[in-house]
Enzyme design. Structure first.
Site, mmCIF file in Angstrom:
data_model
loop_
_atom_site.group_PDB
_atom_site.id
_atom_site.type_symbol
_atom_site.label_atom_id
_atom_site.label_comp_id
_atom_site.label_asym_id
_atom_site.label_seq_id
_atom_site.Cartn_x
_atom_site.Cartn_y
_atom_site.Cartn_z
ATOM 1 N N TRP A 104 0.817 -1.230 0.000
ATOM 2 C CA TRP A 104 0.000 0.000 0.000
ATOM 3 C C TRP A 104 0.837 1.259 0.000
ATOM 4 C CZ3 TRP A 104 -4.399 -0.284 -2.069
ATOM 5 C CH2 TRP A 104 -5.187 -1.429 -1.939
ATOM 6 N N ASP A 174 -1.302 6.785 6.584
ATOM 7 C CA ASP A 174 -2.416 5.958 6.145
ATOM 8 C C ASP A 174 -2.605 4.893 7.228
ATOM 9 O OD1 ASP A 174 -4.093 4.066 5.047
ATOM 10 O OD2 ASP A 174 -2.961 3.799 3.188
ATOM 11 N N LYS A 198 -11.988 -1.793 6.916
ATOM 12 C CA LYS A 198 -11.162 -2.783 7.600
ATOM 13 C C LYS A 198 -11.496 -2.855 9.079
ATOM 14 C CE LYS A 198 -8.208 -3.078 3.779
ATOM 15 N NZ LYS A 198 -7.403 -2.148 2.977
HETATM 16 C C1 PLP Z 1 -6.932 -1.535 1.778
HETATM 17 C C2 PLP Z 1 -5.970 -0.410 1.909
HETATM 18 C C3 PLP Z 1 -5.990 0.700 1.044
HETATM 19 C C4 PLP Z 1 -6.943 0.805 -0.150
HETATM 20 O O1 PLP Z 1 -8.126 1.363 0.255
HETATM 21 P P1 PLP Z 1 -9.359 1.613 -0.748
HETATM 22 O O2 PLP Z 1 -10.401 2.150 0.183
HETATM 23 O O3 PLP Z 1 -9.721 0.314 -1.365
HETATM 24 O O4 PLP Z 1 -8.929 2.618 -1.726
HETATM 25 C C5 PLP Z 1 -5.092 1.716 1.275
HETATM 26 N N1 PLP Z 1 -4.219 1.666 2.292
HETATM 27 C C6 PLP Z 1 -4.169 0.617 3.136
HETATM 28 C C7 PLP Z 1 -3.168 0.599 4.251
HETATM 29 C C8 PLP Z 1 -5.040 -0.443 2.965
HETATM 30 O O5 PLP Z 1 -4.997 -1.485 3.813
#
Ligand code: PLP
Length: 364
Positions: A104, A174, A198
Site C-alpha cells: 500500500w 495511512d 477494515k
Molecule cells: C486496503 C488499503 C488501502 C486501499 O483502500 P481503498 O479504500 O480500497 O482505496 C489503502 N491503504 C491501506 C493501508 C489499505 O490497507
C-alpha cells in the site's frame, strides 16, 4: 457454511454481531424515524445529528483536539493517495517524502508521482518487505512538504509500533488497517486517514483527521471535490455522503466505546489475539513460515505460508469446510493471511489457532 464469526477477511472485514443486528433493523426502519436507513435524506436533521455523533465519538475515543477537522470522505483511501499531494505538495520546492514498506505504501508513492515530485527515503524491497526501518535511521529533508507512511501494511502484515517523533515536517499516515485498533497520539500527526472497511464499518466512507494548520497550504483552483476545504466548510455534507456507511461506522464507534470499553481495552484484546495466532504458527514452524520478521509483526494482519506449497490449497479447503473465510493471501504475495480486525473475537482466533495445530498434526 461459512460463518460471520470466523471471517478473517483482509477487507471488507468482519463487523460486530450487535452492529449487524442493528443494521438489519435499520434497513427495515430506523427506530427513531420510521424510515429505512437506505432512504434517509442527507439533508435531514437526523443525518446531521448522526454526522455530529460519529465525529464526537471518534474525537472522544482518540482525544482529538479541536484544531483537527474530522472528515468523512469518499473515494476510499486510494483517492487520498492523490488528494494529499494535490492539496499539500503542489507548491512545494522539495519532494514529498515517503517510506516504501509494502504494497500500500508503494501504491501511495506511485499515485503521488503522477501529480507531484515524490522521494522514497526507505524501501523494503531488498528485504522482501518483511521488515521496517528504525525512524532514527532515515535521512529526511526538513524542506519536504510532508512525510508519509503506512502505519500497518495490510498485505505483508507489518506494523510500525509508533510514530516518528518531532520530525519537523507535517507527518501523514495511512492508518486504513489499524485505525481505532490501538491508542496513538494524534498530536504527532498533521493528518491521518483510514477508510472504514477494515476496522470501522462497511466500504464507502474514509475518515480523515486534518490539522487546521495544514489547510493554509492548499493551492487555489483545485476541483471542489478534491479540495479538503470544501469538505471542511460543508461539514462532510457537500454532495450526497454515503449515509448508510456513516450510519454503520457510528454504530461501530458506539460498540467500541460501550461494549468493548474503549481503545485501551481493544488494544489489549488485539494483542492477545495476535499473540495467540503467532504462537500457533511458531509452534508449526517446520511447516509454516510467517512473512514478517518478529520485530515488525502486525497485530491486525498475519501473513504466512506453508513451506510445502501443495499444503496451502488443502489448508484453505479444510478451513472453508470448517466455516473459516477470508484466509487467502493478497494476490500480490500469495500465501495465506488472517486479518484480526477489531470485530474478530478472541474465541474466533482461538478456533483458528486450534485449526492450525490440528492441521499440522494430521499433515505434518
Ligand atoms: C486496503 C488499503 C488501502 C486501499 O483502500 P481503498 O479504500 O480500497 O482505496 C489503502 N491503504 C491501506 C493501508 C489499505 O490497507
Amino acid at each position: 457454511m461459512l460463518s460471520n464469526l470466523l471471517n478473517f477477511s483482509g477487507g471488507p472485514g468482519a463487523l460486530p454481531p450487535s452492529v449487524l443486528e442493528q443494521t438489519q433493523c435499520a434497513i427495515a426502519a430506523l427506530p427513531d424515524t420510521g424510515l429505512s436507513i437506505l432512504g434517509m435524506s442527507h439533508r435531514s436533521e437526523w443525518f446531521k445529528a448522526l454526522l455530529q455523533e460519529a465525529q464526537d465519538n471518534i474525537r472522544s475515543l482518540l482525544d482529538v483536539p479541536d484544531r483537527y477537522h474530522i472528515l468523512f470522505l469518499q473515494g476510499g483511501s486510494s483517492l487520498q493517495f492523490s488528494m494529499i499531494p494535490m492539496n499539500f505538495a503542489a507548491a512545494a520546492t522539495a519532494p514529498a517524502e515517503f517510506v516504501a514498506s509494502g504494497y500500500w505504501s508503494r501504491k501511495a508513492i506511485g499515485e503521488a508521482k503522477a501529480v507531484v515530485n515524490a522521494h522514497t527515503v526507505w524501501d523494503g524491497a531488498a528485504g522482501g518487505y518483511r521488515n521496517l526501518p528504525a525512524w532514527g535511521d532515515l535521512e529526511r529533508s526538513a524542506r519536504a512538504p510532508f512525510f508519509h507512511y503506512v502505519s500497518n501494511e495490510t498485505v505483508e502484515g507489518l506494523q510500525f509500533s509508533g510514530a516518528p517523533s518531532a520530525i519537523g515536517v507535517p507527518l501523514i499516515a495511512d492508518m486504513s488497517s489499524d485505525f481505532l485498533s490501538r491508542r496513538f497520539d494524534i498530536g504527532d500527526y498533521a493528518m491521518v486517514y483510514a477508510h472504514a472497511q477494515k476496522n470501522l464499518g462497511p466500504a464507502g466512507v474514509t475518515v480523515a483527521l486534518i490539522d487546521e494548520a495544514l489547510l493554509s497550504r492548499i493551492p487555489s483552483g483545485l476541483p471542489p471535490m478534491l479540495d479538503y476545504r470544501t469538505h471542511v466548510e460543508h461539514g462532510s455534507n457537500y454532495n450526497t455522503p454515503p449515509v448508510f456507511s456513516i450510519y454503520v461506522l457510528n454504530l461501530v464507534s458506539r460498540w467500541l466505546r460501550d461494549e468493548v470499553g474503549g481503545l485501551d481495552a481493544i488494544e489489549h484484546l488485539n494483542q492477545r489475539k495476535a499473540g495467540m495466532l503467532y504462537q500457533a504458527l511458531e509452534r508449526q514452524r517446520q511447516m509454516i513460515e510467517v512473512h514478517a520478521d518478529v520485530a515488525a509483526r502486525s497485530s491486525m494482519n498475519v501473513a504466512f505460508r506453508f513451506r510445502d506449497e501443495s499444503l496451502q490449497g488443502l489448508f484453505l479447503a479444510e478451513a472453508n469446510a470448517a466455516g473459516f473465510s477470508g484466509l487467502e493471501g493478497h494476490r500480490s504475495i500469495g500465501g495465506l493471511r488472517a486479518s484480526l480486525y477489531n470485530a474478530v473475537s478472541e474465541e474466533a482466533v482461538r478456533q483458528l489457532a486450534d485449526h492450525v495445530d490440528d492441521f499440522a498434526r494430521r499433515h505434518g
